[in-house]
Design an enzyme around this catalytic site. Structure first.
Site, PDB file in Angstrom:
ATOM      1  N   HIS A   1      19.732  80.852  61.546  1.00 10.02           N
ATOM      2  CA  HIS A   1      20.523  79.795  60.915  1.00 10.02           C
ATOM      3  C   HIS A   1      20.719  78.626  61.866  1.00 10.02           C
ATOM      4  O   HIS A   1      20.595  77.457  61.470  1.00 10.02           O
ATOM      5  CB  HIS A   1      21.878  80.356  60.469  1.00 10.02           C
ATOM      6  CG  HIS A   1      22.645  79.447  59.570  1.00 10.02           C
ATOM      7  ND1 HIS A   1      23.726  78.714  59.992  1.00 10.02           N
ATOM      8  CD2 HIS A   1      22.488  79.152  58.254  1.00 10.02           C
ATOM      9  CE1 HIS A   1      24.208  78.008  58.981  1.00 10.02           C
ATOM     10  NE2 HIS A   1      23.481  78.248  57.912  1.00 10.02           N
TER      11      HIS A   1
ATOM     12  N   HIS B   1      20.458  71.276  55.879  1.00  5.04           N
ATOM     13  CA  HIS B   1      21.744  71.060  55.227  1.00  5.04           C
ATOM     14  C   HIS B   1      21.847  69.613  54.755  1.00  5.04           C
ATOM     15  O   HIS B   1      21.229  68.717  55.322  1.00  5.04           O
ATOM     16  CB  HIS B   1      22.905  71.371  56.180  1.00  5.04           C
ATOM     17  CG  HIS B   1      23.102  72.824  56.424  1.00  5.04           C
ATOM     18  ND1 HIS B   1      22.311  73.535  57.298  1.00  5.04           N
ATOM     19  CD2 HIS B   1      23.982  73.723  55.908  1.00  5.04           C
ATOM     20  CE1 HIS B   1      22.705  74.801  57.311  1.00  5.04           C
ATOM     21  NE2 HIS B   1      23.719  74.943  56.482  1.00  5.04           N
TER      22      HIS B   1
ATOM     23  N   HIS C   1      18.016  78.767  52.210  1.00  9.72           N
ATOM     24  CA  HIS C   1      18.928  79.909  52.296  1.00  9.72           C
ATOM     25  C   HIS C   1      18.494  81.045  51.369  1.00  9.72           C
ATOM     26  O   HIS C   1      18.747  82.216  51.677  1.00  9.72           O
ATOM     27  CB  HIS C   1      20.356  79.462  51.971  1.00  9.72           C
ATOM     28  CG  HIS C   1      21.022  78.730  53.095  1.00  9.72           C
ATOM     29  ND1 HIS C   1      20.853  77.385  53.304  1.00  9.72           N
ATOM     30  CD2 HIS C   1      21.856  79.169  54.089  1.00  9.72           C
ATOM     31  CE1 HIS C   1      21.551  77.023  54.375  1.00  9.72           C
ATOM     32  NE2 HIS C   1      22.165  78.077  54.862  1.00  9.72           N
TER      33      HIS C   1
ATOM     34  N   HIS D   1      30.601  75.362  48.807  1.00  7.56           N
ATOM     35  CA  HIS D   1      30.365  76.540  49.649  1.00  7.56           C
ATOM     36  C   HIS D   1      31.056  76.421  51.001  1.00  7.56           C
ATOM     37  O   HIS D   1      31.404  77.420  51.637  1.00  7.56           O
ATOM     38  CB  HIS D   1      28.853  76.769  49.800  1.00  7.56           C
ATOM     39  CG  HIS D   1      28.309  76.653  51.188  1.00  7.56           C
ATOM     40  ND1 HIS D   1      28.094  75.439  51.827  1.00  7.56           N
ATOM     41  CD2 HIS D   1      27.922  77.607  52.084  1.00  7.56           C
ATOM     42  CE1 HIS D   1      27.614  75.648  53.035  1.00  7.56           C
ATOM     43  NE2 HIS D   1      27.503  76.947  53.230  1.00  7.56           N
TER      44      HIS D   1
ATOM     45  N   HIS E   1      33.470  79.179  53.974  1.00 11.38           N
ATOM     46  CA  HIS E   1      33.275  79.226  55.425  1.00 11.38           C
ATOM     47  C   HIS E   1      34.602  78.959  56.138  1.00 11.38           C
ATOM     48  O   HIS E   1      34.953  79.638  57.107  1.00 11.38           O
ATOM     49  CB  HIS E   1      32.237  78.193  55.846  1.00 11.38           C
ATOM     50  CG  HIS E   1      30.821  78.668  55.725  1.00 11.38           C
ATOM     51  ND1 HIS E   1      30.215  79.441  56.677  1.00 11.38           N
ATOM     52  CD2 HIS E   1      29.896  78.484  54.749  1.00 11.38           C
ATOM     53  CE1 HIS E   1      28.970  79.713  56.315  1.00 11.38           C
ATOM     54  NE2 HIS E   1      28.753  79.137  55.139  1.00 11.38           N
TER      55      HIS E   1
ATOM     56  N   PHE F   1      28.603  76.421  62.151  1.00  9.31           N
ATOM     57  CA  PHE F   1      27.195  76.610  61.742  1.00  9.31           C
ATOM     58  C   PHE F   1      26.413  77.426  62.769  1.00  9.31           C
ATOM     59  O   PHE F   1      25.552  78.229  62.409  1.00  9.31           O
ATOM     60  CB  PHE F   1      26.520  75.250  61.568  1.00  9.31           C
ATOM     61  CG  PHE F   1      26.761  74.617  60.231  1.00  9.31           C
ATOM     62  CD1 PHE F   1      27.650  75.167  59.326  1.00  9.31           C
ATOM     63  CD2 PHE F   1      26.099  73.455  59.873  1.00  9.31           C
ATOM     64  CE1 PHE F   1      27.877  74.585  58.098  1.00  9.31           C
ATOM     65  CE2 PHE F   1      26.311  72.865  58.641  1.00  9.31           C
ATOM     66  CZ  PHE F   1      27.205  73.428  57.758  1.00  9.31           C
TER      67      PHE F   1
ATOM     68  N   HIS G   1      26.600  83.728  50.924  1.00 13.68           N
ATOM     69  CA  HIS G   1      25.415  82.998  50.492  1.00 13.68           C
ATOM     70  C   HIS G   1      24.678  83.716  49.362  1.00 13.68           C
ATOM     71  O   HIS G   1      23.920  83.078  48.625  1.00 13.68           O
ATOM     72  CB  HIS G   1      24.491  82.720  51.673  1.00 13.68           C
ATOM     73  CG  HIS G   1      24.853  81.460  52.394  1.00 13.68           C
ATOM     74  ND1 HIS G   1      24.369  80.221  52.023  1.00 13.68           N
ATOM     75  CD2 HIS G   1      25.700  81.239  53.429  1.00 13.68           C
ATOM     76  CE1 HIS G   1      24.883  79.295  52.802  1.00 13.68           C
ATOM     77  NE2 HIS G   1      25.692  79.888  53.671  1.00 13.68           N
TER      78      HIS G   1
END
Length: 595
Positions: A178, A199, A208, A337, A341, A357, A370
């Site tokens: 990631h 992103h 993803h 989303h 997080h 991240f 995810h």
């Protein structure tokens, strides 16, 4: 278990197969429609004493925050999605040259350099082949797994964590993938001044999806190549799923991660939560019905509005092509989303693990989260009749590299991941609690018959303005009283333009729309159109990232809901929640639905 560490740089290619029936790309037609004028805001003076330290290409610091945010530039031009694709000169984004990996950046840890380079290179790369003659793996909500399924999942994760630290299948190596694509570890091929980033654009969902696909199959391989093994998903779009699933809270389990917000272990997730000082209070049990209802409305309005279904870039993110400067223009699903997080990650910087991240995938809950993001895309696609979202080679032929369950480096294309069944898995059918929820928050606006208090509202203006207090502006609409056919051909899009910010701080603001009354605004903000939410993120400290973004919101349905179809303007109110930003402009455009 032996594993190859690869060093050569030859690529072997095999025919790429796809079961996806794609239409031929349509010819691009540039719109000649002129953009509506941006509006003038009342002259407000704001004193800002703190400084923002920016990093330039030489690693030096010292740019004043206000200069960075308000003095860095003009407004984005108002372009259609096809205009943006046509303006890019490099074609589809290609996999990086793994031999040219550089140190990435953990922007939430004072720009600490971090190594996100994979333990393999671009050698003997083979083209991905879709699985065939396999039973569909059935992904289930984490809170509905049977004891046997939970135990099987825990065994698979434990085995992955026990592998040699240099093994590409090792849990931490998989987590680092990631960071590789998200924190500036690679340049784009043939563009040494452009960093690779998945992103904030239309690659977010396909990348993803592949990431979870290979992670799931590697886990299955570790427990005997079980063809029925499937990873669970966090069903946060249902009332019973709006809590962290209990299987991730057992501190003796390999699924557990202690770097979370412990205050949220038993709390109902509030989709309006953001890390602030002081923090938002957790909802109390007697408030659950109200919070659940609000969460469900946000899912329905933010993700599955008619506008989003007609115009995929609003849902998935704006185009990115090779050689194009990385900008942050995420779709509504990516923005939503971010909230999970934040909810899971600790409030203290550097917010490791889920709130950062760089480390997000070091928490097994990342993959469950995810999984539901991927499921939302699958639901969206089925609601559109499985039509291709972007019938353009820069989307369909964009490609990535992953290390697969057969210990091969494989090149995958976006065109092969558009249907989950083609990839050999599916999701359990669940009740969509948000589907029957009412319209946007609040009742319809007053018709003016009862006495209400009005306040003056003026135009936005041409100069960037700090969003340190609510900004209210009268924004003209391109056309009033449109027919049903016109609304199907073009949707009304609210554009919040040239959003500038410090990329190392959390950003969140809400956008409301209301109907003006005799050119004035009501005291309340009106109906919530959407929110902009961004986690702190710097692509790479060696390359200046001014923190520039654009927010686009379909408002065709909302305008109908507030009974403003015949109004020449609407009132748009931007409400800051956390973080310092400036806004370059607010406008409304008619954008074609046919990509």
């Amino acid at each position: 278990m032996p594993f190859p560490l690869l060093s050569a740089t030859t690529i072997t290619s095999s025919p790429l197969s796809s079961k996806n029936p794609l239409r031929q790309p349509t010819k691009s037609t540039n719109s000649t429609r002129s953009s509506p004028s941006l509006l003038r805001l009342p002259n407000t003076t704001t004193t800002i004493s703190c400084e923002q330290k920016q990093v330039d290409n030489n690693g030096s610091h010292g740019i004043d925050r206000r200069n960075v945010l308000l003095g860095l530039g003009g407004l984005y031009s108002a372009t259609t999605t096809m205009d943006k694709v046509a303006s890019a000169d490099g074609g589809p984004v290609q996999p990086p040259d793994l031999s040219l990996c550089i140190l990435a950046t953990d922007s939430q840890a004072d720009d600490e350099p971090v190594n996100c380079c994979p333990p393999y290179s671009t050698s003997n790369v083979v083209d991905f082949v879709l699985p065939s003659n396999e039973p569909l793996r059935l992904r289930k909500p984490a809170h509905k797994l049977s004891p046997k399924e939970i135990e099987r999942y825990k065994v698979a994760i434990a085995k992955m964590k026990q592998l040699d630290p240099k093994d590409p299948w090792n849990f931490m190596q998989q987590a680092t993938v990631h960071c590789t694509y998200c924190n500036g570890a690679f340049f784009q091929v043939n563009y040494p001044d452009k960093l690779l980033q998945v992103h904030g654009n239309w690659l977010f969902l396909p990348w993803h999806r592949y990431y979870l696909y290979f992670w799931e199959r590697i886990l299955a391989k570790l427990i005997g190549d079980d063809p029925t093994f499937a990873i669970p998903y966090w069903n946060w779009d249902s009332p019973e799923g709006m809590f962290i699933p209990s299987i991730y809270l057992d501190d003796t389990s390999p699924l557990y991660n202690d770097k979370r917000n412990h205050d949220h272990y038993k709390a109902l997730m509030d989709f309006d939560y953001t890390i602030t000082t002081p923090p938002f209070p957790n909802p109390r049990p007697n408030e659950y019905p109200e919070v659940i209802n609000k969460n469900l409305k946000k899912i329905k309005n933010d993700l599955f509005s008619k506008d989003n279904l007609l115009k995929p870039d609003l849902f998935m993110g704006q185009p990115i092509s090779a050689g194009r400067e990385t900008k942050e223009e995420p779709g509504r699903l990516e923005s939503l989303h971010n909230l999970a997080h934040e909810w899971v990650g600790p409030e203290a910087k550097p917010n490791h693990d889920m709130g950062n991240f760089y480390t997000a995938a070091q928490d097994t809950l990342f993959f469950a989260h995810h999984g539901n993001v991927d499921r939302m895309w699958d639901i969206y696609k089925k609601k559109r009749g499985n039509k291709v979202e972007f019938n353009h080679p820069d989307f369909l032929d964009a490609s990535f590299i992953f290390y697969d369950e057969n210990r091969q480096v494989v090149k995958v294309k976006v065109s092969d991941c558009l249907n989950v069944e083609d990839l050999g898995y599916t999701y359990t059918p669940e009740v969509y609690s948000w589907q029957g929820i009412g319209q946007r928050n609040g009742n319809k606006q007053s018709d003016g018959k009862r006495k209400i208090q009005l306040v003056p509202v003026t135009e936005f203006g041409f100069q960037p303005q700090p969003l340190d207090e609510p900004i209210r502006a009268l924004v003209p609409r391109p056309k009033t009283s449109r027919s049903k056919q016109e609304k199907e051909d073009e949707i009304e899009v609210l554009v919040v333009d040239n959003i500038q910010f410090d990329p190392k701080i959390k950003i969140h603001f809400d956008v409301f729309v209301s109907k003006p009354i005799e050119g004035m605004a009501t005291l309340d903000y009106g109906k919530l159109a959407s929110s902009y939410s961004r986690l702190p993120h710097l692509h790479n400290k060696r390359f200046r990232h001014d923190g520039k973004a654009k927010l686009q919101i379909g408002i065709t349905d909302l305008v109908e809901d507030i009974e403003a179809e015949s109004s020449e303007s609407v009132v748009v109110t931007l409400v800051p929640i956390v973080g310092y930003v400036s806004i370059g402009g607010v406008s409304i455009q008619l954008q074609p639905t046919d990509f």
